[in-house]
Write a protein that holds these residues in place. Structure first.
Motif, PDB file in Angstrom:
ATOM      1  N   ALA A  50       0.944  -1.009   0.065  1.00 48.79           N
ATOM      2  CA  ALA A  50      -0.028   0.012   0.022  1.00 48.79           C
ATOM      3  C   ALA A  50       0.718   1.306  -0.095  1.00 48.79           C
ATOM      4  O   ALA A  50       1.936   1.169   0.590  1.00 48.79           O
ATOM      5  N   LYS A  51       0.642   2.291  -0.761  1.00 47.50           N
ATOM      6  CA  LYS A  51       1.396   3.438  -1.040  1.00 47.50           C
ATOM      7  C   LYS A  51       0.502   4.706  -1.015  1.00 47.50           C
ATOM      8  O   LYS A  51      -0.418   4.661  -1.758  1.00 47.50           O
ATOM      9  N   ALA A  52       0.952   5.721   0.063  1.00 44.90           N
ATOM     10  CA  ALA A  52       0.270   6.820  -0.185  1.00 44.90           C
ATOM     11  C   ALA A  52       1.293   7.767  -0.252  1.00 44.90           C
ATOM     12  O   ALA A  52       2.287   7.870   0.335  1.00 44.90           O
ATOM     13  N   THR A  53       0.898   8.838  -1.197  1.00 42.67           N
ATOM     14  CA  THR A  53       1.706  10.069  -1.273  1.00 42.67           C
ATOM     15  C   THR A  53       1.178  11.297  -0.458  1.00 42.67           C
ATOM     16  O   THR A  53       0.245  11.146   0.128  1.00 42.67           O
ATOM     17  N   GLY A  54       2.117  12.148   0.227  1.00 44.09           N
ATOM     18  CA  GLY A  54       1.685  13.205   1.012  1.00 44.09           C
ATOM     19  C   GLY A  54       2.883  13.408   1.872  1.00 44.09           C
ATOM     20  O   GLY A  54       3.937  13.244   1.481  1.00 44.09           O
ATOM     21  N   ASP A  55       2.691  14.197   2.898  1.00 41.18           N
ATOM     22  CA  ASP A  55       3.832  14.646   3.840  1.00 41.18           C
ATOM     23  C   ASP A  55       4.718  13.328   4.213  1.00 41.18           C
ATOM     24  O   ASP A  55       5.770  13.760   4.348  1.00 41.18           O
ATOM     25  N   ASN A  56       4.247  12.185   4.464  1.00 37.48           N
ATOM     26  CA  ASN A  56       4.978  11.182   4.998  1.00 37.48           C
ATOM     27  C   ASN A  56       5.513  10.176   4.065  1.00 37.48           C
ATOM     28  O   ASN A  56       6.070   9.297   4.398  1.00 37.48           O
ATOM     29  N   ASP A  57       4.875  10.169   2.639  1.00 38.96           N
ATOM     30  CA  ASP A  57       5.139   9.399   1.784  1.00 38.96           C
ATOM     31  C   ASP A  57       5.109   7.717   2.404  1.00 38.96           C
ATOM     32  O   ASP A  57       5.869   7.363   2.461  1.00 38.96           O
ATOM     33  N   TYR A  58       3.892   7.393   2.869  1.00 40.53           N
ATOM     34  CA  TYR A  58       3.773   6.123   3.461  1.00 40.53           C
ATOM     35  C   TYR A  58       3.899   5.101   2.460  1.00 40.53           C
ATOM     36  O   TYR A  58       3.207   5.032   1.492  1.00 40.53           O
ATOM     37  N   ILE A  59       4.320   3.904   3.070  1.00 41.96           N
ATOM     38  CA  ILE A  59       4.513   2.694   2.297  1.00 41.96           C
ATOM     39  C   ILE A  59       4.280   1.687   3.408  1.00 41.96           C
ATOM     40  O   ILE A  59       4.841   1.628   4.366  1.00 41.96           O
ATOM     41  N   ASP A  60       3.424   0.567   2.993  1.00 44.48           N
ATOM     42  CA  ASP A  60       3.163  -0.408   3.959  1.00 44.48           C
ATOM     43  C   ASP A  60       3.509  -1.684   3.211  1.00 44.48           C
ATOM     44  O   ASP A  60       2.673  -1.986   2.363  1.00 44.48           O
ATOM     45  N   ASP A  61       4.202  -2.578   3.445  1.00 46.85           N
ATOM     46  CA  ASP A  61       4.469  -3.922   2.707  1.00 46.85           C
ATOM     47  C   ASP A  61       4.166  -4.896   3.717  1.00 46.85           C
ATOM     48  O   ASP A  61       4.593  -5.044   4.984  1.00 46.85           O
ATOM     49  N   THR A  62       3.404  -5.966   3.270  1.00 46.36           N
ATOM     50  CA  THR A  62       2.795  -6.991   3.845  1.00 46.36           C
ATOM     51  C   THR A  62       3.241  -8.458   3.415  1.00 46.36           C
ATOM     52  O   THR A  62       3.214  -8.586   2.187  1.00 46.36           O
TER      53      THR A  62
END
Length: 139
Positions: A101-113
């Motif tokens: 899962a990847k989100a762009t924004g202030d934190n550039d969030y990535i979640d790998d499962t």
């Protein structure tokens, strides 16, 4: 289409840097400390490219639910009290063995499962300079 299946009920075994990650994602300090105090569960329904992930307290109380399909943008639901993530998230299979899962924004969030060879589920979250690794055991 996904080549691994994440279906099942999972209970958090341990997490490294969980409180820092929750704070980085906007959860108030007091609530983040409460979330660290117990091991969360996840109930995953995985059918083809479609997923439903329900976060649970140890006693089975629902915290939040996210439904998504691989390759389709969505806006995630977050636990009550956390700052909502307004950015879109894309989920997809990485190399046929992991969900990302990847989100762009202030934190550039990535979640790998990942499903580990020993049967555990490993979740690695990255937001900015903070990384949290959580191991879940299948119930």
């Amino acid at each position: 289409m996904a080549t691994v299946n994440f279906t099942g009920k999972w209970m958090e075994d341990h997490a490294d840097n969980k409180e820092a990650m929750l704070k980085k994602l906007g959860m108030p300090e007091e609530q983040a400390a409460q979330m660290v105090a117990f091991n969360m569960g996840i109930d995953i329904m995985h059918e083809g490219d479609n997923f439903t992930m329900t976060m649970l307290t140890p006693d089975g109380k629902e915290i939040c639910v996210n439904k998504f399909s691989i390759g389709v943008p969505m806006t995630p639901t977050v636990p009550a009290g956390a700052i909502p993530m307004h950015e879109m998230v894309m989920s997809y299979v990485e190399g046929g063995k992991a969900l990302r899962a990847k989100a762009t924004g202030d934190n550039d969030y990535i979640d790998d499962t990942y499903l580990e060879p020993n049967g555990d589920m490993k979740v690695v979250q990255k937001a900015g300079d903070v990384t949290c690794t959580t191991i879940y055991k299948k119930m």
